[in-house]
Structures are given as C-alpha cells and as structure tokens.
Design an enzyme around this catalytic site. Sequence first.
Site, short mmCIF file in Angstrom:
data_model
loop_
_atom_site.label_atom_id
_atom_site.label_comp_id
_atom_site.label_asym_id
_atom_site.label_seq_id
_atom_site.Cartn_x
_atom_site.Cartn_y
_atom_site.Cartn_z
N HIS A 1 -11.56 3.63 -3.13
CA HIS A 1 -10.95 4.53 -2.15
C HIS A 1 -11.35 4.34 -0.81
O HIS A 1 -10.76 4.07 0.15
CB HIS A 1 -11.10 6.10 -2.32
N ASP B 1 2.34 3.07 3.00
CA ASP B 1 0.80 3.87 2.96
C ASP B 1 1.50 5.35 2.65
O ASP B 1 1.90 5.68 1.62
CB ASP B 1 0.31 3.79 4.29
N GLU C 1 -10.63 2.78 8.49
CA GLU C 1 -9.68 3.63 9.04
C GLU C 1 -9.75 4.44 10.24
O GLU C 1 -8.93 4.66 11.07
CB GLU C 1 -8.80 4.16 7.92
N HIS D 1 0.95 -1.24 0.07
CA HIS D 1 -0.20 0.10 0.07
C HIS D 1 0.86 1.26 -0.14
O HIS D 1 1.59 1.59 0.95
CB HIS D 1 -0.90 -0.10 1.03
N HIS E 1 -9.56 1.10 1.34
CA HIS E 1 -9.25 1.60 2.41
C HIS E 1 -10.71 1.18 3.35
O HIS E 1 -11.85 1.41 2.79
CB HIS E 1 -9.30 3.12 2.54
N TYR F 1 -4.94 7.48 -7.02
CA TYR F 1 -6.26 8.10 -7.30
C TYR F 1 -6.21 9.70 -7.87
O TYR F 1 -7.13 10.57 -7.83
CB TYR F 1 -7.21 8.37 -6.11
N HIS G 1 -5.98 -1.17 6.28
CA HIS G 1 -6.00 -0.73 7.68
C HIS G 1 -6.81 -1.75 8.47
O HIS G 1 -6.48 -2.40 9.39
CB HIS G 1 -6.56 0.73 7.82
N ARG H 1 -5.06 15.73 6.12
CA ARG H 1 -5.63 15.54 4.68
C ARG H 1 -5.49 16.78 3.94
O ARG H 1 -5.32 16.84 2.90
CB ARG H 1 -7.13 14.97 4.81
N ARG I 1 -16.98 5.82 1.69
CA ARG I 1 -17.49 7.24 1.56
C ARG I 1 -17.28 7.81 0.35
O ARG I 1 -17.93 8.97 0.09
CB ARG I 1 -16.97 8.26 2.97
#
Length: 446
Positions: free
Chosen positions: A204, A319, A234, A60, A231, A122, A268, A83, A207
């Site tokens: 992804h 990651d 997480e 990952h 994912h 992505y 995760h 983020r 959500r």
Amino acid sequence: MPLTTYWLEHAWLDPNVEPGVALEVSPEGRITAVRTGVDTPPPGAAVLRGLTIPGLANAHSHAFHRALRGTVQVGSGTFWTWREVMYGVAQRLTPDSYFTLARAVYAEMALAGITAVGEFHYLHHAPGGTPYTDPNAMGEALIAAAGEAGIRITLLDTAYLSSGFGAAPDRHQLRFSDGTADAWAERVSALKERDGVRIGAAIHSVRAVPADQLATVADWARDRQAPLHVHLSEQTAENDACLAAHGRTPTQLLADHGVLGARTTGVHNTHMTEADIALIGSTSTGTCMCPTTERDLADGIGPAVALQRAGSPLSLGSDSHAVIDLLEEARAMELDERLRTRTRGHWTAAALLRAATADGHAALGRPDAGTLEAGALADFTTIALDSVRTAGPVPRLAAETAVFAASAADVRHTVVGGRHVVRDGIHQTVPDVPRALADSIAALRG
C-alpha cells in the site's frame, strides 16, 4: 471455428494513423493478421467507423472509490479529510455489494474503452478485521465483477499492515490488514489466475507496511514473476514521516529492501528528489500517473518527464474515479506539465497513447496486449471522429484529436478477446450502466 475479420475505418498503428485496416482475429481472441490499404470492408467483416486504437489499460483503480464521486467535492479539505469519507464507504461494503458496485464500475470502464484494469485491492476482511469464510471473498468478488463486465483484471492484492511506520492499524483499517506480511502471502497465494485474470501484489505504501516486511511482499511477487505496485511519495507528509522514522526517503527505503525493479510500478511518484528519480529510472521501475485524482486531491504534479527520461516507463490510472476517462488522464499529464513549466509539447499524442495502452498493459503483467499487431490480444476500442468534440480535423490527425479533444463519451466500440463488449456505445451485458451505478451506490449510503 473461422477467423473473425474487423474492418477499421482508421487505425492507430503506432505511431501513425492508417486508413482502411483489416484485422483477422482467431477464435482464441488473438490478432492473427493486420492488413493495411483495405479501402472497403471485406464481405462479412465487422465494421468499426472512427479511430480504432489498442484497448486502454487502467493501471490503477480502487473500484469502491467510485461511490465517492460528487460526495467528496463538497466544501474544501485535504487528502486526509477525503480519506475519512472513503473509510466510511469501505466499512459498509460486503462481498455481494462490492461485486454489484464493481461490476457497474468496470462496465463504465468498458464504455470508456478500457479493456484491462489494475485493481489495487486492500479491502480484504469483514468489519473489525475478521476474515470471511473464504478469506479472499472480496478479491473473488472483484474478479467476478470484471468477468461479467467483460474486461480483464490484474488483481493487485495489497499488503496493508500499519496505520503508519509501525503503528497498529486504526479501527477503519482493520478490514485491510492480515496482521503480518507472511499472513498476507499465505492468503494471497490461494488466489488463482485464470482466463482474463492475473494475480499481482501491492505494497500500500511505506507507511502501511513495516520496513522489515517489505521484502516478504517483494519476494512473493518476484518468485511468481508477478507485477508489484506501490503508492509512492503521494504526499509530502509521507516523505517527512519516512525521513523521521528511517532517515531516508520512501524511494530509498524501497530500494534498500529490494522492492524496485522492472516489474514494479510506483503509483503517483509525486514528491521526489533528484536521487529518487535516478533510483526509479536506473532500476526501470515504472511510474503510474493518475492526474485527475492527483489534481482532485491537490496532491501536486509529479516529475513525469524527468522520470521517463531517467528510464521509468509511464502508465496511467483513474485511481479514485473522480472521472473514468483514460483520454483525459493522457491529456492531463501533458497539460499539467505545460502549466508547471509554461512550455508546450512534452509528449506527442503517440507517446501519450502508448502510456495509455502498451505501457499500461505491461505494467499489469500483459506484455502481449496494447498493440494492433499479429500475436497480440484482440483488445481494441474505437473512438468516434464525427462527434461535436472530434468532428473537423483531417483523419491523419486522428491521434491528436483523440488525445486532446475526445472523451470517454466518444467511445463507440470496445472489443476484448475478439468479442464485442461495447457496441455502438451500448454495453452488451450491462445495458443500463448508469442505473447499475446509481443503484449500487445508493445501497451504500449510511
């Protein structure tokens, strides 16, 4: 063309360490024979002193996150504030600058003994969401970067369509979105596999892909027998939002839409109910743990022991690249579990190496990698046993030494397809990796 012979001073032949092992490698880059009890190097053999293990699999990766190292360590904050910084870097990347950065990042991976990477990709389009003339320009940049750095890549092209449970992408996420899963599938179908390159799929998160479009991504991967990653759980906030929107956990939602299965890996798998764990295990869905990122972002410690006992194969990833060191990821999984339970010895060194090698490669769609045996890809790495970290233990404990004492700095050689990519700690095609990293990251500063 003749066979190439490598003589390994010590080799991890799962689960044991053997002294004096000769590997014969075909011109096509596969191991054709493994001979033990070879006390001295055969004439003309390439000599690898230390402990040689199968090449490590980084299951990952987000290559551009490497530009965040150090920057996101200032002050405090949460995953969500982290983020925002990540989005800022993403906005400044172009196909050319992404190639330059990723080439350096993948070279750093090769220096760390990694021979294959799963790139969870992505960042597809230009700022604002306009496709490039080649709609896969960013993915092709990553593929080219891995090729020049000398490692294999599984490009896990990622569907990212929503800012959260049906909401439109926000301004930062427009670069990520194809609009619909059908449009995603049309674009990704134009990517072609080639030597050293596998094309896989990713969701992804629950959500970011509406529930009624999850099956489109899963079907695309199933039709091609391609790996599918996601994912999963997480953050507790993701679980809460999913329960509010759908009345079920993310794992249950994925199960409802046919996403789980033996070719699927949940990345995760941190905040899971007992029912979630049972679902993951009963479907043989894999679990990719990324301990250095999970602790860096204060995400929590996932139930890796329970997941594996339930039937979920474990793999490892770096990651966000807070560090790139699969040996650290392996020991962190064990040591985090020790902290959580206050007991020792949840995995043997051999089991942790298996997660970092064979099971990681399998998660990336490469079941023919990750072992030192006839027929396997000739991908392997050698760890020094005479550094300040590794000197002292007897050779039969070399696996324990590698997992619990060594670091990426102890990697001396990395061989991919029978070809030396790293020799004596020097990358053969990117000779100054630190400078390549510094220059490519400096170019992205706003």
